[in-house]
Design a protein around this motif. Structure first.
Motif, PDB file in Angstrom:
ATOM      1  N   TRP A  44      62.282  56.253  54.960  1.00 33.38           N
ATOM      2  CA  TRP A  44      62.479  57.677  54.699  1.00 33.38           C
ATOM      3  C   TRP A  44      61.158  58.405  54.822  1.00 33.38           C
ATOM      4  O   TRP A  44      60.127  57.898  54.402  1.00 33.38           O
ATOM      5  CB  TRP A  44      63.059  57.879  53.292  1.00 33.38           C
ATOM      6  N   SER A  45      61.204  59.595  55.363  1.00 27.93           N
ATOM      7  CA  SER A  45      59.963  60.321  55.627  1.00 27.93           C
ATOM      8  C   SER A  45      59.235  60.675  54.341  1.00 27.93           C
ATOM      9  O   SER A  45      58.034  60.893  54.341  1.00 27.93           O
ATOM     10  CB  SER A  45      60.254  61.583  56.428  1.00 27.93           C
ATOM     11  N   PHE A  46      59.961  60.739  53.206  1.00 23.18           N
ATOM     12  CA  PHE A  46      59.287  61.144  51.962  1.00 23.18           C
ATOM     13  C   PHE A  46      58.725  59.941  51.206  1.00 23.18           C
ATOM     14  O   PHE A  46      58.205  60.074  50.123  1.00 23.18           O
ATOM     15  CB  PHE A  46      60.257  61.934  51.066  1.00 23.18           C
ATOM     16  N   GLU A  47      58.847  58.758  51.785  1.00 22.93           N
ATOM     17  CA  GLU A  47      58.253  57.590  51.125  1.00 22.93           C
ATOM     18  C   GLU A  47      56.986  57.201  51.881  1.00 22.93           C
ATOM     19  O   GLU A  47      56.782  57.610  53.029  1.00 22.93           O
ATOM     20  CB  GLU A  47      59.264  56.432  51.121  1.00 22.93           C
ATOM     21  N   ASP A  48      56.153  56.391  51.223  1.00 21.89           N
ATOM     22  CA  ASP A  48      54.868  56.122  51.886  1.00 21.89           C
ATOM     23  C   ASP A  48      54.844  54.805  52.647  1.00 21.89           C
ATOM     24  O   ASP A  48      53.799  54.397  53.135  1.00 21.89           O
ATOM     25  CB  ASP A  48      53.705  56.212  50.893  1.00 21.89           C
ATOM     26  N   TYR A  92      46.929  57.705  65.078  1.00 22.17           N
ATOM     27  CA  TYR A  92      45.656  58.435  65.150  1.00 22.17           C
ATOM     28  C   TYR A  92      45.701  59.661  64.258  1.00 22.17           C
ATOM     29  O   TYR A  92      44.762  59.951  63.510  1.00 22.17           O
ATOM     30  CB  TYR A  92      45.404  58.833  66.604  1.00 22.17           C
ATOM     31  N   ASP A  93      46.823  60.361  64.318  1.00 18.87           N
ATOM     32  CA  ASP A  93      46.996  61.555  63.511  1.00 18.87           C
ATOM     33  C   ASP A  93      46.928  61.196  62.027  1.00 18.87           C
ATOM     34  O   ASP A  93      46.310  61.891  61.229  1.00 18.87           O
ATOM     35  CB  ASP A  93      48.342  62.195  63.855  1.00 18.87           C
ATOM     36  N   TYR A  94      47.550  60.079  61.669  1.00 17.04           N
ATOM     37  CA  TYR A  94      47.571  59.665  60.273  1.00 17.04           C
ATOM     38  C   TYR A  94      46.166  59.340  59.782  1.00 17.04           C
ATOM     39  O   TYR A  94      45.845  59.531  58.623  1.00 17.04           O
ATOM     40  CB  TYR A  94      48.472  58.439  60.125  1.00 17.04           C
ATOM     41  N   ASN A  95      45.322  58.848  60.702  1.00 15.50           N
ATOM     42  CA  ASN A  95      43.939  58.526  60.344  1.00 15.50           C
ATOM     43  C   ASN A  95      43.002  59.702  60.589  1.00 15.50           C
ATOM     44  O   ASN A  95      41.807  59.515  60.787  1.00 15.50           O
ATOM     45  CB  ASN A  95      43.468  57.296  61.114  1.00 15.50           C
ATOM     46  N   ASN A  96      43.589  60.907  60.607  1.00 15.90           N
ATOM     47  CA  ASN A  96      42.832  62.172  60.706  1.00 15.90           C
ATOM     48  C   ASN A  96      41.990  62.267  61.970  1.00 15.90           C
ATOM     49  O   ASN A  96      40.881  62.791  61.938  1.00 15.90           O
ATOM     50  CB  ASN A  96      41.933  62.369  59.481  1.00 15.90           C
ATOM     51  N   GLY A  97      42.497  61.759  63.056  1.00 11.43           N
ATOM     52  CA  GLY A  97      41.772  61.882  64.304  1.00 11.43           C
ATOM     53  C   GLY A  97      42.060  63.216  64.969  1.00 11.43           C
ATOM     54  O   GLY A  97      43.192  63.696  64.953  1.00 11.43           O
ATOM     55  N   LYS A  98      41.011  63.803  65.515  1.00 23.27           N
ATOM     56  CA  LYS A  98      41.200  65.077  66.222  1.00 23.27           C
ATOM     57  C   LYS A  98      40.873  64.900  67.711  1.00 23.27           C
ATOM     58  O   LYS A  98      41.700  65.197  68.570  1.00 23.27           O
ATOM     59  CB  LYS A  98      40.291  66.163  65.620  1.00 23.27           C
ATOM     60  N   ILE A 152      49.250  48.249  61.983  1.00 24.08           N
ATOM     61  CA  ILE A 152      50.661  48.029  62.317  1.00 24.08           C
ATOM     62  C   ILE A 152      51.541  49.138  61.745  1.00 24.08           C
ATOM     63  O   ILE A 152      52.412  49.666  62.429  1.00 24.08           O
ATOM     64  CB  ILE A 152      51.107  46.652  61.801  1.00 24.08           C
ATOM     65  N   LEU A 153      51.284  49.513  60.501  1.00 23.22           N
ATOM     66  CA  LEU A 153      52.195  50.457  59.848  1.00 23.22           C
ATOM     67  C   LEU A 153      51.774  51.908  59.957  1.00 23.22           C
ATOM     68  O   LEU A 153      52.552  52.808  59.642  1.00 23.22           O
ATOM     69  CB  LEU A 153      52.361  50.075  58.368  1.00 23.22           C
ATOM     70  N   ASP A 154      50.539  52.167  60.404  1.00 19.63           N
ATOM     71  CA  ASP A 154      50.078  53.554  60.437  1.00 19.63           C
ATOM     72  C   ASP A 154      50.894  54.423  61.384  1.00 19.63           C
ATOM     73  O   ASP A 154      50.999  55.626  61.176  1.00 19.63           O
ATOM     74  CB  ASP A 154      48.596  53.613  60.812  1.00 19.63           C
ATOM     75  N   ALA A 155      51.463  53.816  62.421  1.00 23.13           N
ATOM     76  CA  ALA A 155      52.287  54.607  63.330  1.00 23.13           C
ATOM     77  C   ALA A 155      53.494  55.171  62.578  1.00 23.13           C
ATOM     78  O   ALA A 155      53.824  56.354  62.675  1.00 23.13           O
ATOM     79  CB  ALA A 155      52.748  53.755  64.503  1.00 23.13           C
ATOM     80  N   TRP A 156      54.115  54.313  61.782  1.00 23.22           N
ATOM     81  CA  TRP A 156      55.270  54.781  61.010  1.00 23.22           C
ATOM     82  C   TRP A 156      54.838  55.842  59.997  1.00 23.22           C
ATOM     83  O   TRP A 156      55.468  56.878  59.859  1.00 23.22           O
ATOM     84  CB  TRP A 156      55.931  53.603  60.281  1.00 23.22           C
ATOM     85  N   LYS A 157      53.718  55.547  59.340  1.00 22.37           N
ATOM     86  CA  LYS A 157      53.250  56.475  58.301  1.00 22.37           C
ATOM     87  C   LYS A 157      52.919  57.827  58.898  1.00 22.37           C
ATOM     88  O   LYS A 157      53.221  58.877  58.324  1.00 22.37           O
ATOM     89  CB  LYS A 157      52.035  55.892  57.585  1.00 22.37           C
ATOM     90  N   GLY A 158      52.279  57.778  60.077  1.00 24.35           N
ATOM     91  CA  GLY A 158      51.937  59.030  60.751  1.00 24.35           C
ATOM     92  C   GLY A 158      53.184  59.812  61.116  1.00 24.35           C
ATOM     93  O   GLY A 158      53.253  61.036  60.938  1.00 24.35           O
ATOM     94  N   ALA A 159      54.195  59.083  61.602  1.00 24.07           N
ATOM     95  CA  ALA A 159      55.439  59.746  61.971  1.00 24.07           C
ATOM     96  C   ALA A 159      56.103  60.342  60.734  1.00 24.07           C
ATOM     97  O   ALA A 159      56.668  61.451  60.777  1.00 24.07           O
ATOM     98  CB  ALA A 159      56.366  58.758  62.661  1.00 24.07           C
TER      99      ALA A 159
END
Lengths: 190, 750
Positions: B69-73, B192-198, B706-713
């Motif tokens: 779910w998008s509201f979970e971490d 990348y977005d989740y890791n604050n990349g610009k 591995i999971l940052d893609a999901w977290k970013g999404a």
């Protein structure tokens, strides 16, 4: 993981629990009938796309349905020159044939751009693949992976030293080819 | 197996008991863990949140489908994108399993199918994909009260996903699941977005491929994106191929899931590949570099017999032996008695004959099948001798030296005409006996002479050694060299004969033709009838040469080995420079063998041990497999390596787009295959070499590759960017299945 006979019941229970075939899925649309032949591999998909594109080109441009109009050169849909400015008269006198011609040209240009003919090509699955390396490839022993200063002319295997050479010479039939295959240097008979 | 050389590695390999056992690693593979309960709590929460803040986020990767779910971490679960469906005919029931549940049952395993095309991030089996989505929605507790999935969906897709693939997915989501909206994005960009990349270069090495995507002000420059067709799955397949070649007769079962875990657990990127490689199989430190994977095995049970049992068996054997002996003795005794009786009988007969008439004698002899009295005499003598022999054997008396009485040659001197018929016959017999006797004597003398000659030779040899040790040694050395050369030649000949076209084979065929032909040799044609074949001992070697296969390595081969042994023994004894290490045995010892180090590590190999037969040794492979991403040519992939691609993007293709430095300041690593130890260092060192020295170069890894893609999404879902990028159901119905919206983190329309 196959359970022994006494566990058979427990295993059957587990299987029944894991099975999702018998679970009712209310969120599915029961009228959904997918195309029977929707499973395609990348090669087929790309082949289909190429064929589709090839069949589009003649229908757009060379079908002969529309006669090339002499004043067509003036009408461009690039947006660089406004048709209204260059041919002011055409607005007052809408020429039906020309209008349809312009529409087909529009579509063609759109397609061309999407197919990568325009100046800045789009990223497609095939064109983002990395090009072959320009660097000189280093040679490694096919058997051990160590550096390989020698190549056996008979099997074409690269090898590290004479001991490995002895191994190469004692390989069974076809094994050398398997080693070559791991390096992608095997002979493919077609 | 005691190695005879005496250098340092030898010492720790010498006695088997003071070497600690190698560290063994068990093989790991994907397996069924536990049943995942459907949890409706998330769905209820999503419903209670109203509005658009709740979405189902699915990271649809080829290594795993991560959904939550998008509201979970964190995603609720991560399942392998595999599916299995089969019909159990006995129960008349169809079963479908998804994810690791497939691995719970052997039948299900057999029907396993993957949603993705092998080695790519493109979905190619939509039946599997649908089942995967079914599973996701079941486990996330969707009620489907309105006949569909009533929550927005956010999904990841491959970079430059094929339009057909996207169209099919969109159709399924809207037609089959009636979702209210759908948005796509690229996994590595979400990460990348989740890791604050610009602004920077995203290097994403995942399960099926490796992508490099430059990102400028949070917008991906997809036209400059590059894909290298190498990822974790290809590495696993490659390692599997290597292991199968390395251990062609490995008894255990190997699959790519196991090799995938091996790569994860044992492989690392070398900081300096060629340098490390050159000493990888050296003795020093091989213990640490060589990782042993111990597969399960069943030890062959050798029943250890107790002392008592052994004694009993020995006793039994002795007993039966004794019985046999007794039987034999009994038989011998019986025979002896019979013979004695016979002897008595004949003696009796003889004495009787003495006072009988000639005619009567003839009759008696005829009835005994004897020719004359001499024959009877002979029979008696023979019997007597054999009885005496048997007696001494049985009783164990002193061995009676068989007296060789000089036969009687008296008749030979007398001319024939002075003899009667019987006399001539006897003379002929005597002559035969005489020549026989003489031949025996000659042979005996020859034997003596030979013995004397050998003794003399030995004496001379010793004399020479005492006088001229150096010369003597040199002789031995030369002989040894010759012998080794001869053995090698023989070996090579044998190898060459395996090849039909080799020179050796051709010569052999010619020899056979020559030997079989009636008048082939040139000599004979010149009129010389005798070709002297056999005059030289080596001539017979031709028969050795033409013999191949079984039996061709006959006793002579053994002879060479024995000769070498004696020569080496001599050298060992008298040559101070010739030590144990110099013997051929020591030089072909396993401790000297590179192949042994490669296959079996730093310990001796016992082919009888089941445990060792079920061991895999990973050594060079530990750096060889991950290296492919830097040198794809190793695995036969005709593409540039990751450093070359990155350098090309940074120095050439981004020219004029923005200042190069901005990209160099943030080189971002994500994806499962980027987790290799030293990955960042290797990339930095490689790039350093192709960039001006004064430019900054900053690498960083994703917090969770591995999971940052999901977290970013999940972070992105619900935001304003998502609102603009999502396709609603209405838009789909109006604009069709190929309609899509471009956004910063997604693919471009193509």
């Amino acid at each position: 993981m196959a359970p022994a006979a006494p566990d058979a019941d427990a295993h059957q229970q587990l299987i029944d629990q894991l099975d999702i075939h018998s679970i009712h899925k209310p969120f599915r649309n029961h009228h959904w009938k997918p195309n029977q032949r929707r499973n395609k591999n990348i090669k087929t998909i790309l082949g289909d796309a190429v064929r589709k594109e090839a069949s589009l080109m003649p229908t757009q441009d060379n079908s002969g349905a529309a006669t090339p109009n002499p004043d067509e050169s003036g009408t461009s849909t690039d947006g660089e020159s406004t048709p209204a400015v260059s041919t002011p008269g055409s607005i007052q006198q809408p020429n039906l044939a020309q209008a349809s011609r312009n529409l087909s040209k529009l579509v063609l240009e759109r397609n061309m751009r999407s197919n990568g003919f325009s100046t800045a090509p789009n990223a497609t699955y095939t064109n983002i693949e990395s090009a072959p390396s320009l660097a000189h490839p280093k040679h490694y022993c096919d058997i051990t992976g160590l550096s390989a200063p020698y190549t056996d002319p008979k099997t074409r295997l690269r090898y590290h030293d004479k001991e490995i050479f002895g191994v190469i010479r004692s390989l069974g039939q076809g094994v050398a080819e398997q080693y070559l295959e791991a390096r992608g240097a095997h002979t493919i008979l077609k | 197996m005691a190695p005879s050389a005496i250098d340092t590695p030898m010492q720790d390999a010498e006695p088997e008991n003071n070497v600690p056992p190698p560290q063994l690693y068990p093989p790991r593979e994907a397996h069924f863990e536990k049943f995942i309960e459907p949890r409706p709590d998330g769905y209820q929460k999503a419903k209670s949140r109203h509005g658009d803040r709740a979405a189902i986020v699915i990271d649809n990767g080829s290594s795993g489908t991560r959904a939550g779910w998008s509201f979970e971490d964190a995603p609720r679960f991560n399942i392998t994108p595999i599916f299995s469906k089969y019909r159990d005919r006995k129960l008349g029931k169809t079963y479908s399993f998804v994810g690791n549940d497939v691995l719970a049952d052997t039948t299900a395993r057999g029907h396993m199918r993957n949603a993705f095309e092998a080695g790519s991030g493109i979905v190619s089996n939509w039946d599997v994909m649908e089942s995967l989505l079914d599973y996701v929605f079941i486990k996330m507790g969707l009620e489907g009260s309105n006949g569909g999935v009533d929550v927005p969906i956010v999904m990841t897709e491959a970079v430059a996903n094929l339009p057909y693939s996207r169209k099919s997915m969109t159709e399924i989501i809207f037609e089959c699941y009636s979702a209210p909206s759908l948005a796509y994005g690229i996994d590595s960009l979400f990460s990348y977005d989740y890791n604050n990349g610009k602004t920077g270069l995203v290097v994403s090495s995942s399960h099926s491929s490796t992508h490099l995507i430059p990102v400028l002000n949070s917008k991906a420059l997809l036209t400059q994106a590059t894909r290298l067709n190498w990822g974790g799955s290809q590495s696993a397949e490659y390692l599997l191929k290597l292991i199968r070649l390395k251990y062609p007769t490995f008894p255990g079962k190997l699959n790519s899931s196991q090799t995938e875990y091996m790569i994860r657990d044992h492989c690392y990127l070398s900081k300096d590949y060629d340098q490390e490689l050159s000493t990888y199989l050296d003795w020093t430190g091989l213990e640490d570099r060589d990782h042993v994977i111990q597969f399960p095995y069943t030890e062959e049970i050798i029943v250890q017999k107790s002392e008592e049992e052994l004694a009993r068996i020995a006793e039994k054997r002795k007993e039966s032996g004794r019985r046999l002996q007794e039987q034999a003795a009994k038989m011998r005794l019986e025979k002896l008695i019979r013979k004695e009786q016979e002897l008595d009988y004949y003696r009796d007969l003889q004495s009787k004959l003495a006072n009988e008439s000639k005619k009567e004698v003839k009759r008696l002899l005829d009835s005994e099948d004897m020719k004359d009295e001499a024959a009877l005499e002979r029979t008696i003598k023979e019997l007597d001798k054999s009885i005496r022999k048997a007696r001494t054997k049985d009783v164990g008396g002193p061995e009676v030296e068989e007296e060789v009485e000089e036969p009687d040659f008296s008749l030979l001197e007398i001319p024939d005409d002075q003899l009667d018929e019987a006399g001539i016959k006897a003379k002929r017999h005597q002559r035969l006996m005489k020549s026989n006797h003489e031949a025996r004597a000659r042979a005996k003398a020859e034997k003596e002479k030979e013995k004397a000659r050998v003794a003399e030779e030995q004496r001379l040899d010793e004399e020479k050694r005492e006088k001229d040790l150096e010369g003597w040694l040199q002789e031995r050395r030369n002989a040894r060299e010759d012998l080794i050369q001869k053995m090698k030649d023989r070996e090579r000949l044998k190898a060459d004969l395996g090849n039909r076209k080799s020179l050796a084979s051709q010569i052999r065929m010619r020899s056979i033709a020559n030997l079989a032909s009636d008048n082939p040799t040139k000599k004979r044609r010149r009129g010389n009838d005798d070709d002297n074949f056999g005059a030289n001992d080596d001539d017979w070697g031709v028969y050795r040469q033409i013999a191949t296969g079984e039996g061709s390595d006959d006793e002579e081969e053994e002879d060479l080995g024995a000769n070498l042994k004696t020569l080496e023994a001599d050298l060992l004894k008298y040559d101070p420079e010739f030590t144990d290490q110099h013997t051929l045995d020591a030089q072909t010892d396993w401790t000297k063998s590179l192949v042994h180090a490669f296959l079996r590590g730093p310990r001796p190999f016992d082919p009888k041990s089941q445990a060792e037969a079920h061991q895999l040794h990973l050594n060079v492979e530990r750096i060889r497999v991950p290296e492919v991403i830097f040198q794809p040519s190793i695995a036969g992939l005709d593409q540039a390596g990751i450093v070359e691609i990155a350098a090309d993007i940074l120095t050439h293709r981004l020219n004029g787009v923005a200042s190069q430095e901005a990209f160099l300041k943030d080189i971002f690593l994500t994806g499962g295959s980027s987790m290799f130890q030293n990955f960042d260092e290797r990339l930095r060192d490689g790039l350093r070499a192709s960039l001006p020295a004064d430019l900054p170069l900053v690498m960083r890894r994703a917090k969770d590759p591995i999971l940052d893609a999901w977290k970013g999404a999940a972070k992105w879902a619900g935001g304003s960017a998502w609102k603009n990028a999502a396709i609603t159901r209405e838009e789909y119905l109006e604009k069709g299945s190929e309609y899509m919206k471009e956004h910063d983190l997604g693919n471009a329309y193509s």
